[in-house]
Design an enzyme around this catalytic site. Structure first.
Site, short mmCIF file in Angstrom:
data_model
loop_
_atom_site.label_atom_id
_atom_site.label_comp_id
_atom_site.label_asym_id
_atom_site.label_seq_id
_atom_site.Cartn_x
_atom_site.Cartn_y
_atom_site.Cartn_z
CB ALA A 68 -14.89 -41.68 19.09
N GLY A 113 -13.72 -35.32 19.24
CA GLY A 113 -14.29 -35.28 21.00
C GLY A 113 -12.77 -34.47 21.12
CD GLU A 116 -17.84 -32.82 20.24
OE1 GLU A 116 -18.40 -32.38 19.56
OE2 GLU A 116 -16.86 -33.57 19.87
CD GLU A 136 -16.38 -34.61 15.31
OE1 GLU A 136 -15.84 -34.77 15.90
OE2 GLU A 136 -15.57 -34.00 14.16
#
Length: 260
Positions: A68, A113, A116, A136
């Protein structure tokens, strides 16, 4: 996207294979709201191209996606976080829900992310420079792009708990041993290998690939007996199709099939 800047996501047409290229190079593909919105658009564009397989790649040297955009998030209010969350969920979902197989081509850092995004794909090709992880918890948050669900399905509960609860980074060789990636290739060969694999997939029967992929995915959430019934339904849906007739005919005539 404004007219005076490069797009954050590029959709490239390679014939039967489409390439979704993360292109926010200066930010190492940090996931911003704008990039997420463009990713949704690129995924929608895949169907218009008529592609039979997709490669998710990165134009950034040394990084697939670093996660992110924390600079952007630092400016968000609680309401802004909520609004961004809706866009991010759609973006990750747009990859998972693509109607054709997706192969990730990973080099450099694929964190948070970014990892992911790769986990949303059917196959992950990574070169020797790759470093993956879900850090995270170090920032007081939890994975929100599917990591807590996709990683244990891929590598088992213990490995997923190790990565998610420690937030540690995993280099490519260890990642391959843990099943976090599917193919480990020499540095700089991630994209070429992913395109080659996608091409192999795209050359096969679209009906067979679709039905086999659906059966594979549904097998993750069911018992063996139910899974065998799912496989039987996939077999029946394929064996009575025009693709099966063309495949057998092409084999007997010693030529490449032309799939209906």
């Amino acid at each position: 996207m404004t007219a005076d800047r490069e797009p954050d996501v590029v959709l490239a047409d390679h014939g039967t294979v489409a390439e979704i290229r993360l292109n926010r190079v200066a930010a190492r593909n940090a996931l911003s709201t704008a990039l997420a919105e463009e990713l949704i658009g690129a995924a929608e564009g895949v169907r218009e191209l008529g592609a039979r397989a997709v490669v998710l790649s990165s134009a950034a040297p040394g990084a697939f996606c670093v996660g992110a955009d924390l600079k952007e998030r630092g400016r968000l209010s609680d309401a802004g976080f909520g609004a961004q969350r809706l866009v991010f969920r759609r973006a990750f979902g747009s990859l998972r829900d693509l109607h054709v197989p997706v192969v990730a081509a990973v080099h450099g850092h694929a964190l948070g992310g970014g990892f992911e995004l790769a986990l949303c794909c059917d196959l992950i090709v990574a070169d020797e420079t790759a470093v993956v992880g879900l850090p995270e918890v170090r920032l007081g948050i939890v994975p929100g792009g599917g990591g807590t669900q996709l990683l244990p399905r891929r590598a088992g509960y213990g490995t997923a708990a190790d990565l998610i609860l420690t937030g540690r980074h995993v280099p490519a060789i260890e990642a391959a041993k843990l099943g976090l990636i599917d193919r480990l290739v020499p540095a700089g060969h991630d994209l070429a290998t992913a395109l080659e694999i996608a091409g192999q997939i795209a050359a096969n029967s679209p009906v067979a690939v679709t039905n086999a992929r659906n059966a594979l995915r549904r097998a993750l959430d069911t018992d063996l007996a139910s899974g065998l019934d799912i496989e039987d339904a996939a077999w029946r849906a394929t064996v009575f199709s025009a693709d099966r007739r063309e495949g057998v005919r092409a084999f007997l005539e010693r030529r490449s099939p032309i799939w209906p």
